[in-house]
Design a protein around this motif. Structure first.
Motif, PDB file in Angstrom:
ATOM      1  N   GLY A 525       0.593  -1.478   0.343  1.00 32.38           N
ATOM      2  CA  GLY A 525       0.130  -0.021   0.015  1.00 32.38           C
ATOM      3  C   GLY A 525       0.905   1.044   0.274  1.00 32.38           C
ATOM      4  N   MET A 526       2.023   0.889  -0.714  1.00 30.05           N
ATOM      5  CA  MET A 526       3.391   2.842  -0.977  1.00 30.05           C
ATOM      6  C   MET A 526       2.888   3.404  -2.259  1.00 30.05           C
ATOM      7  N   PRO A 527       3.216   4.061  -2.069  1.00 40.36           N
ATOM      8  CA  PRO A 527       3.618   4.783  -3.648  1.00 40.36           C
ATOM      9  C   PRO A 527       4.328   4.257  -4.473  1.00 40.36           C
ATOM     10  N   LEU A 528       3.798   4.523  -5.604  1.00 42.05           N
ATOM     11  CA  LEU A 528       5.327   4.438  -6.462  1.00 42.05           C
ATOM     12  C   LEU A 528       6.866   4.628  -6.209  1.00 42.05           C
ATOM     13  N   ASP A 529       6.401   6.328  -5.794  1.00 43.64           N
ATOM     14  CA  ASP A 529       7.872   7.156  -4.916  1.00 43.64           C
ATOM     15  C   ASP A 529       8.570   7.149  -3.754  1.00 43.64           C
ATOM     16  N   HIS A 530       7.550   6.052  -2.821  1.00 40.00           N
ATOM     17  CA  HIS A 530       7.584   5.389  -1.206  1.00 40.00           C
ATOM     18  C   HIS A 530       9.674   5.486  -1.435  1.00 40.00           C
ATOM     19  N   LEU A 531       9.758   5.587   0.086  1.00 35.75           N
ATOM     20  CA  LEU A 531      11.605   5.972  -0.061  1.00 35.75           C
ATOM     21  C   LEU A 531      11.431   4.081   0.785  1.00 35.75           C
ATOM     22  N   LEU A 532      12.191   3.278  -0.092  1.00 32.29           N
ATOM     23  CA  LEU A 532      11.907   1.629   1.054  1.00 32.29           C
ATOM     24  C   LEU A 532      13.367   1.178   1.298  1.00 32.29           C
ATOM     25  N   ALA A 533      13.686   0.878   2.713  1.00 35.54           N
ATOM     26  CA  ALA A 533      14.764   0.217   2.725  1.00 35.54           C
ATOM     27  C   ALA A 533      14.836  -1.035   3.395  1.00 35.54           C
ATOM     28  N   VAL A 534      15.498  -2.229   3.268  1.00 32.77           N
ATOM     29  CA  VAL A 534      15.287  -2.961   2.914  1.00 32.77           C
ATOM     30  C   VAL A 534      16.137  -4.186   4.319  1.00 32.77           C
ATOM     31  N   GLY A 535      16.345  -5.234   5.203  1.00 33.86           N
ATOM     32  CA  GLY A 535      16.675  -5.579   5.892  1.00 33.86           C
ATOM     33  C   GLY A 535      16.590  -7.622   5.998  1.00 33.86           C
ATOM     34  N   VAL A 536      17.456  -7.604   5.552  1.00 29.77           N
ATOM     35  CA  VAL A 536      17.234 -10.031   5.633  1.00 29.77           C
ATOM     36  C   VAL A 536      18.001 -10.448   6.277  1.00 29.77           C
ATOM     37  N   ASP A 537      17.398 -10.598   7.539  1.00 32.80           N
ATOM     38  CA  ASP A 537      18.418 -10.971   8.669  1.00 32.80           C
ATOM     39  C   ASP A 537      17.165 -12.582   8.993  1.00 32.80           C
ATOM     40  N   ARG A 538      18.818 -13.406   9.650  1.00 28.01           N
ATOM     41  CA  ARG A 538      17.782 -14.721  10.729  1.00 28.01           C
ATOM     42  C   ARG A 538      17.548 -13.464  11.849  1.00 28.01           C
ATOM     43  N   LEU A 539      16.843 -13.775  13.020  1.00 26.43           N
ATOM     44  CA  LEU A 539      15.951 -13.098  14.178  1.00 26.43           C
ATOM     45  C   LEU A 539      16.519 -13.547  14.966  1.00 26.43           C
ATOM     46  N   LYS A 565       7.527   9.039   3.980  1.00 22.87           N
ATOM     47  CA  LYS A 565       7.747   8.832   2.373  1.00 22.87           C
ATOM     48  C   LYS A 565       8.678   7.116   3.116  1.00 22.87           C
ATOM     49  N   PHE A 566       8.646   7.365   3.789  1.00 23.41           N
ATOM     50  CA  PHE A 566      10.115   5.604   4.374  1.00 23.41           C
ATOM     51  C   PHE A 566       9.222   5.522   4.487  1.00 23.41           C
ATOM     52  N   THR A 567       9.498   3.801   4.964  1.00 27.99           N
ATOM     53  CA  THR A 567       9.226   2.911   5.406  1.00 27.99           C
ATOM     54  C   THR A 567      10.543   1.457   5.692  1.00 27.99           C
ATOM     55  N   MET A 568      10.924   0.809   6.477  1.00 21.64           N
ATOM     56  CA  MET A 568      11.776   0.041   6.516  1.00 21.64           C
ATOM     57  C   MET A 568      11.334  -1.475   6.906  1.00 21.64           C
ATOM     58  N   ILE A 569      11.259  -2.195   5.660  1.00 20.07           N
ATOM     59  CA  ILE A 569      11.051  -3.644   6.062  1.00 20.07           C
ATOM     60  C   ILE A 569      12.119  -4.904   6.454  1.00 20.07           C
ATOM     61  N   GLN A 570      11.377  -4.999   7.303  1.00 19.28           N
ATOM     62  CA  GLN A 570      12.773  -6.178   7.896  1.00 19.28           C
ATOM     63  C   GLN A 570      12.100  -7.126   7.781  1.00 19.28           C
ATOM     64  N   ILE A 571      12.673  -8.659   6.874  1.00 16.82           N
ATOM     65  CA  ILE A 571      12.541  -9.854   6.594  1.00 16.82           C
ATOM     66  C   ILE A 571      13.128 -10.553   7.391  1.00 16.82           C
ATOM     67  N   ALA A 572      12.765 -11.418   8.382  1.00 15.86           N
ATOM     68  CA  ALA A 572      13.809 -12.063  10.006  1.00 15.86           C
ATOM     69  C   ALA A 572      12.746 -13.006   9.723  1.00 15.86           C
ATOM     70  N   ALA A 573      13.738 -14.385   9.495  1.00 17.03           N
ATOM     71  CA  ALA A 573      13.234 -15.846   9.169  1.00 17.03           C
ATOM     72  C   ALA A 573      13.611 -15.956  10.823  1.00 17.03           C
ATOM     73  N   ASN A 604      -2.880   3.894   7.284  1.00 16.21           N
ATOM     74  CA  ASN A 604      -2.255   3.248   6.777  1.00 16.21           C
ATOM     75  C   ASN A 604      -0.430   2.823   6.673  1.00 16.21           C
ATOM     76  N   TYR A 605       0.273   4.337   6.583  1.00 17.14           N
ATOM     77  CA  TYR A 605       1.234   4.118   7.118  1.00 17.14           C
ATOM     78  C   TYR A 605       2.081   3.624   8.058  1.00 17.14           C
ATOM     79  N   GLN A 606       2.993   2.714   7.855  1.00 17.96           N
ATOM     80  CA  GLN A 606       3.857   2.135   9.699  1.00 17.96           C
ATOM     81  C   GLN A 606       5.470   2.282   8.822  1.00 17.96           C
ATOM     82  N   PRO A 607       6.216   2.898   9.476  1.00 20.09           N
ATOM     83  CA  PRO A 607       7.722   3.291   9.206  1.00 20.09           C
ATOM     84  C   PRO A 607       8.284   2.011   9.403  1.00 20.09           C
ATOM     85  N   ILE A 608       8.335   0.914   9.514  1.00 16.44           N
ATOM     86  CA  ILE A 608       8.833  -0.781  10.167  1.00 16.44           C
ATOM     87  C   ILE A 608       7.853  -1.646   9.733  1.00 16.44           C
TER      88      ILE A 608
END
Length: 750
Positions: A525-539, A565-573, A604-608
């Motif tokens: 649910g983010m606009p196309l110009d939304h700033l996105l950071a990603v983290g991929v780790d085991r928990l 305007k910025f969101t951090m998506i953390q993938i944590a297995a 609907n906005y969540q920073p993390i």
């Protein structure tokens, strides 16, 4: 060569000549004054002596006004070539008698009674020494006698003395310079000869080598360390113009290890079969080890021995517990080893992950060691060693032992298969000797690892820590310049092998970056110009996830215009969820995410966004390609392949990598924004810089990192280890043949 020697000589001669010249410049006036003082004292004494001799006749002649006798007396006295003139002045200061040579301008120079004075007077014809002596008769002052000596001989001698001193210093400069140059050349030649001997291996600590000369002994250790580091760098840069590929690795195996079988041992299996509602499905576990080693096994076509942990693993193996993998295109064999819940709890969750894992990572979690866990660890290591021995079709296989779960296995395999080439790679950091000393079974672990032929770490720093630990706790012979450890009659090579990933195939079919950006943002649910950071780790508490979220929070505090305007998506297995430390850590992460979201979210906005679930490689790759920034903030990591996976995924040469300085990858990826994850403000500033970085700078940084990761890929990592193993195996075979031939020759003689 003569010109170089001449220039080298000038470096010694010119400073010496300059010093001697300055010294002569200071000494000559001093010597001149001293010489003049000595001559003046001599003339004073001569004048006093002559005056005393003339006292008696003058006492008789002066009262009589015997001018003729006085002049005759003066003329006889002038026969001394140094006496220039004489004169006599009466008590009134009138010059009564004088010689023809007496200077008219001198006069009487009348002084007080009883005054005696010697002075140096300069005239146009030269310098003269003038002395005065009073003449008395029965207490009556009659006048004074003036004696004038010629000083020209003194000036001549003074000039000669200056010449002699200058010549003396010039001769000294020449002689000292020659001696200095000769000694310097001899010392330089001996020093260079000693250094060359060290480089050729003729000088060293071994019995067949000559002892180190004293002139290079202070530099010997540093020189050998430098040579070792240069050798490591040369090996790392070797063949850099040729891209390592699966085909090149297969060619290496055919040419260098022809007919030799490859066995890999790890705790985690590359593929696990799980029972689901849809039936049995194949999954790839979230593991950096699997990511790195699995492509190598596809190229080697060997056997991978691992713990069968999938719920349907037993249903998919044959009677020998083997299954061909990958399922879609089998290229090697997976041999599964079964463990009970009790064994897995003690060996894996207990000793390996409550003991060794926190021991080797500086993450401020105390290690826990239990005797029951150690017993299970020993038993499981023996079970895997038995599986290796059973799977080996020859007595000299190449065995690749992976990670800290099997520290004892190399020694166990070595005792049964002494000809095997055992390569152990320690995927996590190695602590310093003081930290490792916490482990109650430190000697047993070190002895187990020294059963390896080659022991690899990610960085030279970890190699150094290991060698210092061995030196502290075991009686061994360590050769730092060769990076070898001799223990129990066997030699172990300790080398850094920075691990990497398999570079994506050029013809691989995957969604475009633009498509991934649009789809991922639409899903959340983010606009196309939304700033996105990603983290991929085991928990895991070593991955710096909490520090990462705190940096996001701080950035939004400092730059409130980014809120929304910025969101951090953390993938944590999820990982090791049965351990209390990991359960507590997950609870802390979730509480922190909830607090930050409640503070900054709106609508609907969540920073993390925390996605604490497993994602396959294709799903993770979509997030890599969609993100503007990838954050890797590990508190301590051997390498961290997420950083390299993100770089490999960005074929558009966009995106910014924020990388912890405490990862092995930070030693290679200098174009990343390297941060101290404990410094929250620094990480927040780096994150803001990343999301606002100009496209041109992104391309320059990403292009450089992609070239490095492409060249130094997983096939190069495996190839270097296997090449070193091939050389050692070839050397061992030649040595065996020589020994065999020598024994046969000896029997013939007998």
């Amino acid at each position: 060569m003569p010109i170089r020697l001449f220039r080298l000589s000038l470096r010694f001669v010119l400073p010496l000549a300059l010093v001697l010249g300055l010294f002569a410049y200071a000494v000559v006036p001093l010597v001149d004054n001293m010489t003049l003082h000595w001559f003046m004292r001599d003339l004073d004494a001569r004048s006093q002596s002559l005056a005393n001799a003339l006292q008696e006749p003058l006492q008789e002649y002066v009262p009589q006004h015997a001018e003729k006798k006085i002049n005759q007396l003066f003329e006889r006295s002038l026969r001394d070539e140094r006496l220039y003139a004489m004169g006599f002045c009466d008590s009134a200061g009138k010059l009564l008698y004088k010689t023809v040579t007496y200077p008219p301008s001198l006069g009487c120079n009348v002084h007080s009674k009883d005054a005696k004075k010697a002075s140096l007077v300069r005239f146009p014809q030269g310098s003269l020494h003038v002395s005065e002596s009073a003449l008395e008769n029965n207490g009556q002052y009659l006048g004074k006698l003036i004696l004038v000596h010629d000083m020209s001989f003194i000036e001549k001698r003074s000039a000669d003395t200056k010449k002699y001193i200058i010549v003396l210093f010039a001769m000294m400069a020449v002689v000292i310079s020659l001696i200095t140059v000769i000694v310097a050349h001899l010392s330089w030649r001996d020093w260079m000869s000693s250094v060359k001997s060290i480089l050729r291996g003729e000088i060293g600590p071994r019995p067949q080598q000559r002892s180190t000369p004293p002139e290079v002994r202070p530099l010997e250790g540093d020189l050998r360390v430098l040579l070792h580091e240069l050798n490591i760098e040369r090996r790392a840069q070797d063949d850099v113009t040729h891209l390592w590929t699966p085909e090149k690795l297969r060619t290496l195996l055919r040419e260098e290890l022809a007919g030799d079988e490859i066995l890999v041992v790890s705790n985690r299996e590359p593929y696990l079969h799980s029972r689901t509602r849809k039936g049995i499905e194949v999954q790839r576990p979230a593991s950096g080890l699997v990511t790195a080693v699995e492509p190598v096994m596809r190229a080697c076509s060997g056997t991978w021995i691992a713990h069968g942990s999938g719920s349907a693993d037993r249903e998919t193996v044959d009677r020998n517990d083997r299954v061909p993998v990958p399922p879609s295109n089998p290229s090697y064999t997976l041999r599964r080893v079964w463990l009970t819940k009790e064994e897995e709890q003690g060996y894996y969750y207990g000793f390996a992950n409550e003991g060794l894992w926190p021991l080797c990572h500086i993450a401020h979690v105390r290690p826990v060691f239990r005797s029951s866990d150690w017993d299970q660890y020993v038993m499981v290591n023996q079970r895997f060693a038995d599986a290796v021995i059973k799977e080996a079709r020859t007595d000299d296989p190449v065995v690749l032992v992976q990670d800290y779960h099997f520290a004892l296995l190399p020694r166990m395999v070595r005792e049964v298969l002494p000809k095997a080439t055992i390569i152990t790679f320690w995927h996590i950091p190695w602590p310093n000797p003081e930290s490792f000393g916490i482990c109650p079974w430190r000697e047993e672990i070190l002895e187990g690892l020294l059963g390896s032929t080659i022991l690899g770490f990610h960085t030279p720093f970890h190699c150094k820590n290991f060698m210092e630990t061995v030196d502290r706790y075991l009686e061994t012979r360590i050769e730092h310049e060769a990076s070898t450890i001799s223990y129990g009659g066997k030699l172990t090579q300790v080398e850094p092998y920075p691990i990497s990933i398999a570079w994506p195939e050029p013809n691989i079919i995957q969604p475009s970056v633009a498509e991934c950006r649009a789809v991922i943002r639409e899903e959340h649910g983010m606009p196309l110009d939304h700033l996105l950071a990603v983290g991929v780790d085991r928990l895991d508490y070593t991955k710096g996830i909490i520090e990462r979220f705190q940096a996001v929070e701080r950035m939004l505090e400092l730059h409130p215009h980014l809120v929304g305007k910025f969101t951090m998506i953390q993938i944590a297995a999820p990982t090791r969820s049965s351990l209390d430390e990991y359960q507590n850590f997950e609870a802390r992460v979730r509480m922190l995410v909830q607090r930050i979201n409640s503070r900054f979210s709106s609508g609907n906005y969540q920073p993390i966004i925390l996605k604490a679930e497993h994602h396959d490689a294709q799903q993770v790759n979509r997030y890599y390609r969609a993100a503007d920034v990838c954050m890797v903030t590990s508190l301590h990591d051997g390498m961290n392949l997420v950083a390299k996976e993100f770089i490999a995924a960005r074929d558009d040469e966009r995106g910014v990598l924020v990388l912890s300085q405490f990862t092995g990858a930070a030693r290679e990826l200098h174009e990343a924004l390297v941060v101290n994850p404990y410094h929250i403000e620094q990480s927040a500033d780096a994150l803001y810089r990343a999301v606002t970085m100009p496209e041109m700078e992104q391309r320059e940084r990403m292009r450089s990192m992609r070239a490095l990761v492409k060249d130094f890929n997983i096939y190069r990592w495996a190839g270097r280890m296997l090449l070193d193993a091939a050389r050692l195996r070839q050397r061992e075979r030649i040595t065996t043949k020589i020994r065999s031939h020598s024994r046969k020759s000896l029997r013939r003689v007998v």
